[in-house]
Scaffold this motif. Structure first.
Motif, PDB file in Angstrom:
ATOM      1  N   CYS A   1       0.817  -1.544  -0.203  1.00 15.40           N
ATOM      2  CA  CYS A   1       0.448   0.088   0.315  1.00 15.40           C
ATOM      3  C   CYS A   1       0.731   1.285   0.121  1.00 15.40           C
ATOM      4  O   CYS A   1       0.401   2.465  -0.514  1.00 15.40           O
ATOM      5  CB  CYS A   1      -1.093   0.100   1.514  1.00 15.40           C
ATOM      6  SG  CYS A   1      -2.404  -1.151   1.248  1.00 15.40           S
ATOM      7  N   ASP A   2       2.126   1.250   0.558  1.00 18.89           N
ATOM      8  CA  ASP A   2       2.964   2.019   0.671  1.00 18.89           C
ATOM      9  C   ASP A   2       3.770   2.866  -0.639  1.00 18.89           C
ATOM     10  O   ASP A   2       4.188   3.457  -0.171  1.00 18.89           O
ATOM     11  CB  ASP A   2       3.275   1.962   1.969  1.00 18.89           C
ATOM     12  CG  ASP A   2       2.631   2.235   2.745  1.00 18.89           C
ATOM     13  OD1 ASP A   2       1.745   3.318   3.648  1.00 18.89           O
ATOM     14  OD2 ASP A   2       3.665   2.001   4.576  1.00 18.89           O
ATOM     15  N   ASP A   3       3.943   1.753  -1.325  1.00 24.24           N
ATOM     16  CA  ASP A   3       4.207   2.459  -2.570  1.00 24.24           C
ATOM     17  C   ASP A   3       3.811   2.957  -3.620  1.00 24.24           C
ATOM     18  O   ASP A   3       2.440   3.370  -3.463  1.00 24.24           O
ATOM     19  CB  ASP A   3       4.055   0.565  -3.672  1.00 24.24           C
ATOM     20  CG  ASP A   3       5.178   1.025  -4.697  1.00 24.24           C
ATOM     21  OD1 ASP A   3       6.354  -0.014  -4.761  1.00 24.24           O
ATOM     22  OD2 ASP A   3       4.931   2.134  -5.506  1.00 24.24           O
ATOM     23  N   PRO A   4       4.496   4.263  -3.640  1.00 21.95           N
ATOM     24  CA  PRO A   4       4.538   5.754  -4.269  1.00 21.95           C
ATOM     25  C   PRO A   4       3.461   5.134  -5.420  1.00 21.95           C
ATOM     26  O   PRO A   4       2.224   5.687  -6.498  1.00 21.95           O
ATOM     27  CB  PRO A   4       5.016   6.456  -4.304  1.00 21.95           C
ATOM     28  CG  PRO A   4       5.799   5.426  -3.799  1.00 21.95           C
ATOM     29  CD  PRO A   4       5.744   5.113  -4.102  1.00 21.95           C
ATOM     30  N   ASN A   5       3.192   4.541  -6.301  1.00 20.78           N
ATOM     31  CA  ASN A   5       2.919   3.861  -7.312  1.00 20.78           C
ATOM     32  C   ASN A   5       1.317   2.784  -7.074  1.00 20.78           C
ATOM     33  O   ASN A   5       0.885   2.717  -8.584  1.00 20.78           O
ATOM     34  CB  ASN A   5       3.801   3.502  -8.394  1.00 20.78           C
ATOM     35  CG  ASN A   5       4.343   4.524  -8.740  1.00 20.78           C
ATOM     36  OD1 ASN A   5       4.607   5.410  -9.428  1.00 20.78           O
ATOM     37  ND2 ASN A   5       5.459   4.133  -8.635  1.00 20.78           N
ATOM     38  N   VAL A   6       1.066   3.040  -6.098  1.00 22.18           N
ATOM     39  CA  VAL A   6       0.460   1.212  -5.877  1.00 22.18           C
ATOM     40  C   VAL A   6      -0.562   2.350  -4.922  1.00 22.18           C
ATOM     41  O   VAL A   6      -1.151   3.246  -4.779  1.00 22.18           O
ATOM     42  CB  VAL A   6       0.595   0.509  -4.832  1.00 22.18           C
ATOM     43  CG1 VAL A   6      -1.039  -0.671  -4.328  1.00 22.18           C
ATOM     44  CG2 VAL A   6       1.863  -0.255  -6.073  1.00 22.18           C
ATOM     45  N   LYS A   7      -2.289   2.212  -6.185  1.00 19.62           N
ATOM     46  CA  LYS A   7      -3.272   2.728  -6.052  1.00 19.62           C
ATOM     47  C   LYS A   7      -4.199   1.286  -5.539  1.00 19.62           C
ATOM     48  O   LYS A   7      -5.645   2.115  -4.601  1.00 19.62           O
ATOM     49  CB  LYS A   7      -4.460   2.951  -7.329  1.00 19.62           C
ATOM     50  CG  LYS A   7      -3.481   4.195  -7.885  1.00 19.62           C
ATOM     51  CD  LYS A   7      -4.579   5.026  -8.552  1.00 19.62           C
ATOM     52  CE  LYS A   7      -4.022   6.485  -9.122  1.00 19.62           C
ATOM     53  NZ  LYS A   7      -3.992   6.351 -10.280  1.00 19.62           N
ATOM     54  N   HIS A   8      -4.487   0.206  -5.423  1.00 21.29           N
ATOM     55  CA  HIS A   8      -4.791  -0.727  -4.838  1.00 21.29           C
ATOM     56  C   HIS A   8      -4.507  -1.918  -4.483  1.00 21.29           C
ATOM     57  O   HIS A   8      -3.697  -2.596  -5.330  1.00 21.29           O
ATOM     58  CB  HIS A   8      -6.566  -1.017  -5.942  1.00 21.29           C
ATOM     59  CG  HIS A   8      -7.301  -1.831  -5.415  1.00 21.29           C
ATOM     60  ND1 HIS A   8      -8.051  -1.258  -4.706  1.00 21.29           N
ATOM     61  CD2 HIS A   8      -8.002  -2.406  -5.437  1.00 21.29           C
ATOM     62  CE1 HIS A   8      -8.927  -2.182  -4.200  1.00 21.29           C
ATOM     63  NE2 HIS A   8      -8.736  -3.152  -5.174  1.00 21.29           N
ATOM     64  N   VAL A   9      -4.695  -2.653  -3.418  1.00 22.57           N
ATOM     65  CA  VAL A   9      -4.021  -4.075  -3.347  1.00 22.57           C
ATOM     66  C   VAL A   9      -4.526  -5.291  -2.952  1.00 22.57           C
ATOM     67  O   VAL A   9      -6.144  -4.518  -2.347  1.00 22.57           O
ATOM     68  CB  VAL A   9      -3.387  -3.501  -1.706  1.00 22.57           C
ATOM     69  CG1 VAL A   9      -2.514  -5.353  -1.735  1.00 22.57           C
ATOM     70  CG2 VAL A   9      -2.291  -2.734  -2.080  1.00 22.57           C
ATOM     71  N   VAL A  10      -4.458  -5.995  -4.002  1.00 23.26           N
ATOM     72  CA  VAL A  10      -5.580  -7.542  -3.646  1.00 23.26           C
ATOM     73  C   VAL A  10      -4.704  -8.971  -3.317  1.00 23.26           C
ATOM     74  O   VAL A  10      -3.465  -8.391  -3.623  1.00 23.26           O
ATOM     75  CB  VAL A  10      -6.354  -8.039  -4.795  1.00 23.26           C
ATOM     76  CG1 VAL A  10      -6.873  -8.870  -4.392  1.00 23.26           C
ATOM     77  CG2 VAL A  10      -6.626  -6.524  -5.736  1.00 23.26           C
ATOM     78  N   VAL A  11      -5.073  -8.557  -1.911  1.00 22.24           N
ATOM     79  CA  VAL A  11      -4.735 -10.422  -0.808  1.00 22.24           C
ATOM     80  C   VAL A  11      -5.211 -11.806  -1.559  1.00 22.24           C
ATOM     81  O   VAL A  11      -6.730 -10.601  -1.989  1.00 22.24           O
ATOM     82  CB  VAL A  11      -4.738 -10.360   0.139  1.00 22.24           C
ATOM     83  CG1 VAL A  11      -4.024 -11.830   1.040  1.00 22.24           C
ATOM     84  CG2 VAL A  11      -3.988  -9.354   0.288  1.00 22.24           C
ATOM     85  N   PHE A  12      -4.934 -12.474  -2.097  1.00 22.14           N
ATOM     86  CA  PHE A  12      -6.109 -13.105  -2.705  1.00 22.14           C
ATOM     87  C   PHE A  12      -5.243 -14.929  -2.529  1.00 22.14           C
ATOM     88  O   PHE A  12      -4.702 -14.789  -2.288  1.00 22.14           O
ATOM     89  CB  PHE A  12      -6.630 -12.916  -3.949  1.00 22.14           C
ATOM     90  CG  PHE A  12      -5.620 -13.594  -5.457  1.00 22.14           C
ATOM     91  CD1 PHE A  12      -5.081 -11.941  -5.675  1.00 22.14           C
ATOM     92  CD2 PHE A  12      -5.969 -14.734  -6.463  1.00 22.14           C
ATOM     93  CE1 PHE A  12      -4.139 -12.464  -5.904  1.00 22.14           C
ATOM     94  CE2 PHE A  12      -4.574 -13.912  -7.437  1.00 22.14           C
ATOM     95  CZ  PHE A  12      -4.025 -13.211  -7.133  1.00 22.14           C
ATOM     96  N   LYS A  13      -6.780 -16.015  -2.936  1.00 18.62           N
ATOM     97  CA  LYS A  13      -5.962 -17.687  -3.037  1.00 18.62           C
ATOM     98  C   LYS A  13      -7.089 -17.703  -4.318  1.00 18.62           C
ATOM     99  O   LYS A  13      -8.034 -17.867  -4.026  1.00 18.62           O
ATOM    100  CB  LYS A  13      -6.334 -18.411  -1.364  1.00 18.62           C
ATOM    101  CG  LYS A  13      -6.024 -19.821  -1.226  1.00 18.62           C
ATOM    102  CD  LYS A  13      -6.176 -19.722   0.209  1.00 18.62           C
ATOM    103  CE  LYS A  13      -5.154 -19.953   0.731  1.00 18.62           C
ATOM    104  NZ  LYS A  13      -3.629 -20.714   0.561  1.00 18.62           N
ATOM    105  N   ASN A  14      -5.475 -18.417  -4.754  1.00 16.01           N
ATOM    106  CA  ASN A  14      -6.288 -19.765  -6.061  1.00 16.01           C
ATOM    107  C   ASN A  14      -5.678 -21.238  -5.765  1.00 16.01           C
ATOM    108  O   ASN A  14      -4.630 -21.196  -5.873  1.00 16.01           O
ATOM    109  CB  ASN A  14      -6.087 -19.918  -6.937  1.00 16.01           C
ATOM    110  CG  ASN A  14      -6.097 -18.041  -7.662  1.00 16.01           C
ATOM    111  OD1 ASN A  14      -6.174 -17.180  -7.118  1.00 16.01           O
ATOM    112  ND2 ASN A  14      -4.567 -17.636  -9.184  1.00 16.01           N
ATOM    113  N   GLN A  15      -7.196 -21.630  -4.781  1.00 23.41           N
ATOM    114  CA  GLN A  15      -6.200 -23.233  -4.302  1.00 23.41           C
ATOM    115  C   GLN A  15      -7.495 -23.863  -5.292  1.00 23.41           C
ATOM    116  O   GLN A  15      -8.755 -24.081  -5.740  1.00 23.41           O
ATOM    117  CB  GLN A  15      -7.338 -23.065  -3.171  1.00 23.41           C
ATOM    118  CG  GLN A  15      -7.695 -24.521  -2.080  1.00 23.41           C
ATOM    119  CD  GLN A  15      -6.479 -24.939  -1.149  1.00 23.41           C
ATOM    120  OE1 GLN A  15      -5.784 -23.525  -1.021  1.00 23.41           O
ATOM    121  NE2 GLN A  15      -5.598 -25.470  -0.898  1.00 23.41           N
TER     122      GLN A  15
END
Ligand code: ZN
Ligand code: ZN
Length: 335
Positions: free
Chosen positions: A143-157
């Protein structure tokens, strides 16, 4: 009787046709009856698995690791096959008709546990707490990366969920844009807030707690519910009781690990080790949105395939009523 229900968070209509496939057992395919045993009987370590403890390589670009008994407990690596490039800058090249942006993005792999046969469904809660701590730590960093606007955590099980390697793992993306579906949820929650001066998700939780028909698990900090208009069979939301716009604000990681392991345990046994995705719906950056956006995890099981009617215009068809899905999951609560 068939019935339409409106999913207020996604603004989708869902067509429920319980007579088509009323019994949960219809979702089990006979040839796959031993999926639970197949998972549990996997070796603890697989010598060919790049994610098993002992198979670490010098070429692994490790971002962080959290120590536990006997070595690392969770590792986060740069995804070797990342779909985006973290060294780029998301420069835009926009004209009226053609909009392009350089493919900047962060794409990491989170190895959930050192063992090959340890998923959230059978993981001791203390190990799941470590995993949630790793999610949170990396989420904050991305999130703190200045170029990042959106962060997703996910799992493909599993294969049907887009999974490739068998070893239980999760992923995290840092994107230079907000995906469309997240924007829809944000807009829905804002619209509701403008009219009712309340958070839509907080009000949904109140209704679910009152009706008590679709809740599959709860603890002091979280509620797991098969939503009133779930888009697919067994679809479950894991929602914090406290209103916050972002997972950044979550300090209840033990309670999160507790509910995650319980929900995964129920579905693992009720649906026999189903293929599933879970997705974090959370804002990375927010100001006024914090009043109306309420973060949550969405768990989506791949029990039925999408057909023409879904693609015809986004009308979801779900043969299983959420109340029936919830009561089936509840039969497989942890003892
Ligand atoms: Zn492995
Ligand atoms: Zn809320």
């Amino acid at each position: 009787m068939p019935i339409f229900r409106k999913n207020l968070i996604t603004n989708d209509w869902v067509m429920f046709s319980p007579e088509r496939k009323a019994r949960p057992s219809d979702y089990k395919k006979p040839e796959e009856e031993n999926r639970v045993d197949a998972f549990l009987n996997r070796p603890v370590m697989d010598e060919n698995c790049p994610f098993c403890r002992g198979n670490e390589k010098d070429t692994d670009r490790e971002i962080l690791q959290i120590q536990g008994e006997g070595g690392w407990q969770v590792r986060i690596l740069e995804n070797k096959f990342a779909s985006l490039d973290r060294t780029k800058v998301p420069d835009k090249n926009f004209s009226l008709m053609c909009k392009e942006m350089d493919g900047f993005g962060i794409h990491d792999v989170i190895i959930d546990h050192p063992q090959h046969n340890m998923a959230l469904a059978n993981m001791p809660v203390k190990n799941a707490v470590t995993l949630m701590e790793a999610y949170k730590k990396r989420y904050m960093q991305v999130c703190d990366d200045p170029n990042v606007k959106h962060v997703v955590v996910f799992k493909n099980q599993g294969y049907k969920a887009g999974g490739s390697l068998q070893h239980p793992h999760s992923q995290i993306y840092g994107l230079p844009l907000m995906p469309f579906e997240t924007k829809v949820r944000l807009q829905q929650m804002e619209n509701y807030h403008v009219i009712h001066d309340n958070c839509l998700m907080c009000d949904i939780l109140k209704m679910e707690l009152k009706e008590k028909k679709r809740i599959v698990y709860q603890n002091d900090c979280f509620i797991a519910v098969v939503p009133f208009a779930s888009l697919s069979p067994y679809h479950t939301w894991i929602v914090p009781r406290k209103h916050h716009a972002s997972f950044r604000e979550c300090i209840d990681l033990e309670a999160l690990a507790d509910i995650m392991t319980n929900v995964c345990h129920m579905s693992f046994h009720a649906l026999e080790n189903p293929d599933y995705n879970f997705i974090l719906q959370s804002l990375s950056h927010y100001e006024r949105e914090s009043e109306y956006f309420h973060w949550y995890f969405s768990v989506i099981y791949h029990m039925v395939r999408r057909g023409g009617i879904e693609f015809a215009g986004g009308l979801f068809s779900n043969p299983l009523m959420p109340e029936d899905a919830a009561s089936h999951l509840l039969q497989h609560k942890k003892k």
